[in-house]
Design a protein around this motif. Structure first.
Motif, PDB file in Angstrom:
ATOM      1  N   ASP A 105       0.843  -1.200   0.000  1.00 49.77           N
ATOM      2  CA  ASP A 105       0.000   0.000   0.000  1.00 49.77           C
ATOM      3  C   ASP A 105       0.877   1.248   0.000  1.00 49.77           C
ATOM      4  N   ALA A 106       0.791   2.047  -1.070  1.00 48.47           N
ATOM      5  CA  ALA A 106       1.691   3.197  -1.239  1.00 48.47           C
ATOM      6  C   ALA A 106       1.516   4.240  -0.139  1.00 48.47           C
ATOM      7  N   TRP A 107       0.283   4.434   0.335  1.00 48.01           N
ATOM      8  CA  TRP A 107       0.054   5.453   1.361  1.00 48.01           C
ATOM      9  C   TRP A 107       0.582   4.996   2.720  1.00 48.01           C
ATOM     10  N   GLU A 108       0.369   3.712   3.049  1.00 45.04           N
ATOM     11  CA  GLU A 108       0.910   3.201   4.308  1.00 45.04           C
ATOM     12  C   GLU A 108       2.439   3.282   4.296  1.00 45.04           C
ATOM     13  N   GLN A 109       3.027   2.975   3.152  1.00 49.53           N
ATOM     14  CA  GLN A 109       4.484   3.060   3.015  1.00 49.53           C
ATOM     15  C   GLN A 109       4.972   4.487   3.221  1.00 49.53           C
ATOM     16  N   ARG A 110       4.219   5.442   2.686  1.00 53.27           N
ATOM     17  CA  ARG A 110       4.603   6.847   2.829  1.00 53.27           C
ATOM     18  C   ARG A 110       4.487   7.289   4.287  1.00 53.27           C
ATOM     19  N   LEU A 111       3.463   6.800   4.992  1.00 44.53           N
ATOM     20  CA  LEU A 111       3.320   7.115   6.414  1.00 44.53           C
ATOM     21  C   LEU A 111       4.521   6.588   7.198  1.00 44.53           C
ATOM     22  N   ALA A 112       4.952   5.373   6.872  1.00 36.35           N
ATOM     23  CA  ALA A 112       6.111   4.792   7.555  1.00 36.35           C
ATOM     24  C   ALA A 112       7.373   5.602   7.263  1.00 36.35           C
ATOM     25  N   GLU A 113       7.546   6.022   6.011  1.00 33.92           N
ATOM     26  CA  GLU A 113       8.695   6.851   5.647  1.00 33.92           C
ATOM     27  C   GLU A 113       8.660   8.171   6.405  1.00 33.92           C
ATOM     28  N   GLY A 114       7.457   8.765   6.494  1.00 35.31           N
ATOM     29  CA  GLY A 114       7.312  10.042   7.186  1.00 35.31           C
ATOM     30  C   GLY A 114       7.611   9.926   8.667  1.00 35.31           C
ATOM     31  N   ALA A 115       7.122   8.845   9.299  1.00 36.67           N
ATOM     32  CA  ALA A 115       7.368   8.643  10.723  1.00 36.67           C
ATOM     33  C   ALA A 115       8.858   8.461  10.996  1.00 36.67           C
ATOM     34  N   ALA A 116       9.545   7.708  10.126  1.00 32.94           N
ATOM     35  CA  ALA A 116      10.987   7.503  10.285  1.00 32.94           C
ATOM     36  C   ALA A 116      11.739   8.818  10.101  1.00 32.94           C
ATOM     37  N   ALA A 117      11.328   9.597   9.099  1.00 29.78           N
ATOM     38  CA  ALA A 117      11.975  10.889   8.856  1.00 29.78           C
ATOM     39  C   ALA A 117      11.746  11.833  10.027  1.00 29.78           C
ATOM     40  N   PHE A 118      10.541  11.782  10.614  1.00 32.97           N
ATOM     41  CA  PHE A 118      10.241  12.642  11.769  1.00 32.97           C
ATOM     42  C   PHE A 118      11.174  12.316  12.937  1.00 32.97           C
ATOM     43  N   MET A 119      11.379  11.027  13.211  1.00 33.47           N
ATOM     44  CA  MET A 119      12.269  10.634  14.306  1.00 33.47           C
ATOM     45  C   MET A 119      13.700  11.096  14.022  1.00 33.47           C
ATOM     46  N   ARG A 120      14.094  11.005  12.759  1.00 29.21           N
ATOM     47  CA  ARG A 120      15.454  11.437  12.383  1.00 29.21           C
ATOM     48  C   ARG A 120      15.604  12.946  12.557  1.00 29.21           C
ATOM     49  N   PHE A 121      14.610  13.702  12.064  1.00 29.88           N
ATOM     50  CA  PHE A 121      14.666  15.166  12.182  1.00 29.88           C
ATOM     51  C   PHE A 121      14.621  15.598  13.656  1.00 29.88           C
TER      52      PHE A 121
END
Length: 697
Positions: free
Chosen positions: A674-690
């Motif tokens: 699911d492209a949207w679920e994947q994007r949410l996971a990418e966003g959450a990981a990026a948020f933790m990194r930022f």
């Protein structure tokens, strides 16, 4: 010969109820009566389409303010001198009102000689000063005259008066907009009444008309395009569409000039707007372009000595009368043509002129009721300008059953170095088309599931039924009530006002955002929610930072629901318009699609609406007309420039990932299909990194 490919047009089919033209006992049409009922408001904003009678509505309101509300004088402010004629004397008493509208000749400064730039001609500022000390009730002047008069005299000089601003979309809260700053000063002083009127439902740029705190003081009267057109007596349909034309190196004519015959029907009353000399569609010789259009139509036989109209003989023996407003080399001839077009003796003469060719004229405030077709070459970056151009063709007139707006634009050439710029032009034209579809559609009212029936809505023979699918219709107002499960409702008065009045402005900002349009149209990798939730969410936050997070989400949901329901309606209309050979017929009825949704819908929830790509229907028809090689090249270019997640996007995606976990009991997965679920996971990981990098306060 260059070929032009038609893109299926959205057609608004009218009910022809005749209501728009019916007057009450005071001589007021429906929009005018609606505005007059709010005449006691100190600050009044009237949003109503071209030709709906805003000028006369203002006359009724101004007379009441002068006679019954204690105001000393009324100052009518219009954007250009030609529009001043809309406020000439009117015998309103003969139609049932209790007074006539009269303006003494010396106080209609739009009829005075001299330019509007008062730094050159200070006499008009002097005239405003004299008017303020006179006992006369009404002055009409241009925006420019008024601006310089306020600069010279100060806002306090206008205390106790009505200031009525026509074509209010010219005003802006931008610091560079002088009239906007002056109106803010008048509102701060709070000693005048203001009536603002606009025929445009959104601005062509990002600046709001007024700051939110000032706009909140205005009572808004809205009369929609749907109500206006549906209430006409003669006009059956309005078609909005565009043609793509290719560049033919073997053609003797330049681009659009060799394709215009596909769009320009000499049998229809037409205003042709040729491109700006700076546009890529232009030959850079505007006079030669007009001559070539005349040559295509027939044989030039001279010019009428009285009107200055060009006379062109058609092969069938008819002679077309064509007004050339492009050639300005002979001021005397141009003045003759303009005078002939404005001659009140010919206002109701259908045969007075056949075609008008213009560049910067014949737009806002230009009144030619017989115009059936507005043909515009090249994209227009201002949505306000497009609304005004379309408005030239939407007057109701005997025998006029079909009105059309056609945008003739160049198809991007795959071999062209500037293909990215060319597709940008196409995207802007599509954005304008989406917005016009939104303006023409009925107004949607959304409430959460099982909130109950709304007054003045018809829920069918069985009425409103709790727990079932309920859709209410108010045909007279052109409104549909849809219940949406999971919908967030606005809480504050400002958010409620935005949802009721400003959704089209939010949608305009959304569809005009280049990266959003590119990804929505041409990047198959982009999940719809990245557009509907993340991109729209950012636009709402940027536009209304003073709202709470909950109110921002309410505005986002209402805006995307309105846009996507209109687009799904269009898709249904396109589907039902498919012929046996699989081709799509030229015109599709938008309202039929809305009604089909109302009949077929089983359940609406906000997650379903967020999962719809708003550009899906537009892409489906564009791909049928655009060269496949160009289409693939554009898709590759846009997919290749996918940007990294920004800190702001990561924060938004992380918040939505938290919501995902609450609803499903697990975190979004980076390996999901699911492209949207994947994007949410990418966003959450990026948020933790930022966050670890200290990017957030």
């Amino acid at each position: 010969m260059t070929t032009a490919k038609p893109i299926p047009a959205v057609s608004f089919q009218t009910a022809r109820t005749g209501v728009s033209a019916k007057a009450n006992a005071l001589g007021m049409r429906p929009m005018q009566e609606r505005a007059y009922n709010k005449r006691g408001e100190q600050y009044l904003l009237i949003k109503s389409p071209p030709a709906s009678g805003k000028s006369r509505a203002l006359m009724f309101i101004a007379l009441d303010k002068l006679h019954n509300q204690g105001l000393r004088q009324a100052i009518i402010v219009v954007p250009e001198k030609s529009i001043g004629g809309s406020f000439a004397d009117e015998p309103l008493a003969s139609y049932g009102f209790w007074a006539d509208w009269t303006v003494k000749p010396q106080w209609n400064l739009c009829n005075a000689p001299g330019p509007d730039e008062e730094r050159v001609d200070p006499s008009k500022v002097k005239a405003v000063r004299q008017f303020l000390t006179s006992g006369d009730p009404v002055l009409v002047c241009t925006h420019a005259t008024f601006r310089f008069a306020v600069d010279a005299l100060g806002v306090e000089a206008f205390d106790g008066r009505l200031i009525a601003v026509d074509e209010f979309h010219h005003v802006s809260a931008s610091p560079d907009n002088r009239l906007g700053a002056q109106l803010a000063a008048f509102i701060a002083r709070d000693k005048v009444h203001i009536v603002a009127m606009t025929g445009s439902y959104f601005r062509g740029d990002a600046a709001p008309v007024l700051p939110p705190e000032d706009e909140a003081k205005f009572e808004t009267v809205t009369y929609t395009y749907y109500e206006q057109l549906n209430g006409y007596e003669h006009l059956k349909a309005l078609n909005i569409g565009y043609f793509l034309y290719g560049w033919d190196p073997n053609s003797k004519s330049h681009g659009y000039l060799s394709a215009i015959e596909h769009c320009l029907d000499p049998g229809r009353k037409t205003i042709v707007h040729i491109p700006s000399v700076n546009a890529r569609e232009s030959t850079k010789d505007k006079v030669a372009e007009v001559n070539e259009i005349l040559h295509y139509l027939g044989k030039w036989t001279g010019a009428d000595p009285v009107t200055g109209f060009e006379l062109v003989a058609l092969p069938d023996g008819r002679v077309l009368k064509i007004a050339d407003l492009v050639d300005d080399s002979d001021p005397a001839r141009r003045a003759r043509v303009l005078a002939a077009l404005k001659d009140p003796a010919h206002k109701n003469d259908r045969d007075h002129v056949d075609i008008i060719i213009a560049l910067g004229m014949a737009k806002e405030g230009f009144d030619w009721i017989w115009c059936e077709h507005a043909l515009t070459v090249g994209y227009r970056s201002s949505l306000t300008e497009i609304i005004q151009i379309i408005g030239r063709a939407t007057r109701d007139a005997p025998g006029k059953e079909l009105a059309s707006f056609t945008n003739l634009i160049a198809e991007p050439d795959a071999s062209e170095a500037a293909v990215a710029e060319a597709i940008n032009d196409t995207l802007k034209a599509i954005a304008a088309s989406l917005l016009m579809e939104q303006v023409l559609a009925p107004r949607f009212t959304f409430t959460p599931k099982n909130r109950g029936p709304l007054p003045d809505f018809d829920y069918g023979p069985a009425g409103y039924q709790e727990g079932k699918v309920n859709i209410g219709v108010n045909e007279e107002r052109g409104q549909y009530h849809f219940e949406i499960a999971g919908l967030v409702e606005p809480k504050s008065p400002e958010a409620t006002r935005i949802v009721q009045e400003d959704l089209n402005e939010v949608i305009a900002a959304f569809v005009q955002t280049k990266t959003v349009a590119e990804r929505g149209m041409f990047d198959e990798e982009t999940p719809p929610q990245e557009l509907t939730q993340v991109a729209m969410g950012k636009i709402v936050r940027d536009r209304y930072p003073e709202l709470s997070a909950e109110d921002q989400e309410a505005v986002r949901q209402h805006a995307i629901a309105a846009l996507n329901l209109t687009q799904k309606s269009k898709a249904l209309a396109l589907g039902s318009a498919a012929a046996d050979d699989g081709e799509i017929r030229a015109n599709t009825a938008l309202i039929d699609g809305v009604r089909q949704i109302a009949l077929d819908v089983r359940e609406l929830d906000i997650d379903l609406i967020d999962s719809i790509n708003p550009w899906q229907a537009a892409y489906a028809v564009l791909s049928k007309a655009m060269d496949e090689k160009v289409l693939k090249q554009v898709q590759a270019a846009i997919s290749g420039k996918r940007t990294k997640i920004t800190a702001e996007e990561a924060k938004d995606l992380a918040a939505r990932a938290v919501k995902f976990k609450k609803e499903r009991g697990r975190l979004p997965s980076i390996t999901t299909a699911d492209a949207w679920e994947q994007r949410l996971a990418e966003g959450a990981a990026a948020f933790m990194r930022f966050k670890a990098e200290g990017r957030y306060e």
